[in-house]
Design an enzyme around this catalytic site. Structure first.
Site, PDB file in Angstrom:
ATOM      1  N   TRP A   1       0.980  -1.073  -0.133  1.00 48.09           N
ATOM      2  CA  TRP A   1      -0.132  -0.472  -0.091  1.00 48.09           C
ATOM      3  C   TRP A   1       0.580   1.271  -0.289  1.00 48.09           C
ATOM      4  O   TRP A   1       0.541   2.099  -0.764  1.00 48.09           O
ATOM      5  CB  TRP A   1      -0.732  -0.068   1.191  1.00 48.09           C
ATOM      6  CG  TRP A   1      -1.735   1.206   1.461  1.00 48.09           C
ATOM      7  CD1 TRP A   1      -3.262   1.477   0.234  1.00 48.09           C
ATOM      8  CD2 TRP A   1      -1.864   2.146   2.035  1.00 48.09           C
ATOM      9  NE1 TRP A   1      -3.926   2.630   1.169  1.00 48.09           N
ATOM     10  CE2 TRP A   1      -3.142   3.379   1.915  1.00 48.09           C
ATOM     11  CE3 TRP A   1      -0.786   2.588   3.161  1.00 48.09           C
ATOM     12  CZ2 TRP A   1      -2.966   4.853   2.345  1.00 48.09           C
ATOM     13  CZ3 TRP A   1      -0.023   4.079   2.439  1.00 48.09           C
ATOM     14  CH2 TRP A   1      -1.910   4.831   2.593  1.00 48.09           C
ATOM     15  N   HIS A   2       1.928   1.191   1.038  1.00 50.27           N
ATOM     16  CA  HIS A   2       2.773   1.978   0.690  1.00 50.27           C
ATOM     17  C   HIS A   2       3.506   2.532  -0.640  1.00 50.27           C
ATOM     18  O   HIS A   2       3.735   3.865  -0.338  1.00 50.27           O
ATOM     19  CB  HIS A   2       4.438   2.468   2.222  1.00 50.27           C
ATOM     20  CG  HIS A   2       3.245   2.576   3.868  1.00 50.27           C
ATOM     21  ND1 HIS A   2       2.830   1.440   4.232  1.00 50.27           N
ATOM     22  CD2 HIS A   2       3.226   3.516   3.966  1.00 50.27           C
ATOM     23  CE1 HIS A   2       1.934   2.098   5.206  1.00 50.27           C
ATOM     24  NE2 HIS A   2       2.630   3.260   4.938  1.00 50.27           N
ATOM     25  N   GLY A   3       3.881   1.527  -1.612  1.00 48.31           N
ATOM     26  CA  GLY A   3       4.623   2.491  -2.758  1.00 48.31           C
ATOM     27  C   GLY A   3       4.368   0.789  -3.469  1.00 48.31           C
ATOM     28  O   GLY A   3       4.780  -0.890  -2.909  1.00 48.31           O
TER      29      GLY A   3
END
Length: 478
Positions: A327-329
């Site tokens: 989700w963060h990258g």
């Protein structure tokens, strides 16, 4: 429009005058707020308004049909509508955020088997806030399916729930059962809400402009430009990055909550002194609380229900943290970072009964054990930050090896440490007071003189030492 920009100041001032003027007519006020929210989002790139309108349209009608079919005991049809909602949202998110990542990863995987394929990638601009509003709308459909939320009959109110501009770009990720009732009822703006909202905005701006943006140049030089080459330099860079990302993201959340308070809304707390957590699980309950709760309720909880075994429990935990990392990258170093946290949480879960038993036997050492836990947890965070900060796994592993094996410093380490401490010291002071008082609003019930002195001190520091370059919020890229 960044919250700390002049553009936003004039936008919000004009909007707020219209908002106050329409306070006696809820429908008019909500229309004003919705138009302002679409203008705010479209200011970044008007083309992306289509995406948020698609999510709004699909999830509004999906929830209606889910509820109707549930009432008729047609669970299979209700599930199909839920599947439509999730599929549309994840397809939008997957295409814009993850298409190139998976295309390149597939090419690399095939090359292992001597299959040469050229990766077909697309020059895609990541829509701002897409990870946040897609999760928010999906939670609405899922809650309606689970019977925890009745669908709203008003398309206007639902559109406002999806696009509410204070928290649209980077959260907090609100649940419908919390935000929709506030949209549907007349809101009052009291002196206390105005005062508290003003404090949240000031403190959020201070954390962003004075702490995060001033530390950003050092973190960039130390990590991205290779300035940190010794263990203590890397250690200091991870500390600086931790303060930077915390103040950047929690500063946004504070400003979002403050702006909402000025309008009569209450948004959920998104950070609660995470670096004072005494174990890894507690840290994640205090960091980006609304996202952690989202993954707990809709991913981890759902996976755990598949089988009651301990193995399934650990598997659910690992898969959840892998998804948190992704989700963060869209990059493997984020996936590895998430997996590392999954392992850390699993190890802590295994050790927790032994730690609890030891603490029970040595009650007189409880405070020491607590602060030892805080120190160890923060250092685990710092070590794993290496895999978050550095743009490739190879580089991250190299820096982690230096950090853990070569204990030396450079000539500039002491001056760099003084610089980091200079900008972080107001945060450390405020958080010490928050921890001692047991709540985040340190100025609650304080004399007017103390409040004025605090406001003046923060404004003076912003005026004299605030960063000159306005940086976008870090989590806009996520």
């Amino acid at each position: 429009m960044v919250f700390t920009s002049g553009h936003f100041f004039f936008f919000f001032l004009l909007f707020y005058l219209c908002y106050i003027a329409s306070r006696k007519h809820l429908q008019t006020q909500n229309v004003t707020l919705l138009v302002a929210s679409y203008f705010f989002y479209g200011f970044w790139d008007y083309r992306f308004l289509g995406l948020i309108l698609i999510s709004t349209f699909v999830d509004y009608f999906a929830a209606q049909f889910i509820h109707r079919n549930k009432e008729k005991k047609l669970d299979k049809k209700a599930f199909y509508w839920l599947l439509l909602s999730i599929s549309v949202n994840l397809s939008i998110l997957g295409f814009f955020k993850y298409y190139n990542f998976f295309a390149e990863s597939l090419t690399q995987l095939l090359s292992v088997f001597d299959v040469t394929v050229s990766a077909f990638t697309i020059d895609i601009i990541l829509p701002v806030g897409i990870s946040f509003y897609t999760f928010q709308t999906m939670s609405y459909s899922i809650d309606v399916y689970r019977g925890r939320q009745k669908p709203t009959q008003s398309p206007l109110n639902f559109a406002l729930f999806v696009s509410f501009f204070p928290q649209l770009m980077a959260g907090p990720i609100e649940r419908a059962r919390s935000l929709l009732p506030q949209i549907e009822k007349t809101r009052t703006i009291s002196y206390e809400s105005f005062r508290h909202g003003g404090w949240l905005i000031l403190w959020g701006v201070f954390k962003k402009v004075y702490i995060a943006d001033n530390l950003a140049s050092y973190v960039y030089w130390a990590s991205q430009k290779g300035g940190a080459q010794t263990s203590l330099d890397i250690y200091l860079a991870m500390i600086a990055f931790s303060f930077q990302i915390y103040c950047d993201f929690s500063g946004y959340s504070d400003m979002a909550r403050g702006l909402a308070r000025l309008m009569g809304f209450n948004l959920r707390v998104n950070f609660n002194l995470p670096f004072l957590a005494s174990n890894p699980a507690e840290l994640w309950r205090r960091w980006h609380i609304t996202l952690s709760n989202w993954f707990r309720d809709y991913v981890y909880g759902s996976l755990r229900k598949l089988h009651p075994s301990a193995l399934m429990n650990i598997t659910a935990l690992m898969l959840t943290m892998l998804l948190v990392g992704l989700w963060h990258g869209a990059d493997w170093h984020f996936v590895f970072w998430g997996a590392s946290w999954g392992i850390t949480l699993a190890v802590h879960r295994f050790l927790q009964p032994f730690i609890a038993a030891f603490t029970k036997r040595h009650v007189h050492m409880k405070q020491y054990i607590h602060w030892l836990g805080v120190t160890l947890t923060f250092h685990i965070w710092l070590i794993l930050c290496v895999f978050f900060v550095y743009p490739s796994l190879n580089q991250a592993f190299s820096m982690a090896a230096i950090l853990l094996t070569h204990f030396d410093a450079s000539q500039g380490t002491a001056s760099d440490a003084a610089r980091v401490l200079f900008y972080a010291s107001p945060l450390l002071l405020v958080q010490a007071i928050q921890h001692k008082q047991g709540h985040l609003n340190i100025l609650k019930d304080k004399p007017a003189v103390l409040r004025i002195v605090t406001y003046a001190s923060l404004l003076l520091l912003l005026w004299t030492n605030g960063a000159q370059n306005l940086n976008e919020f870090i989590y806009f890229q996520f």
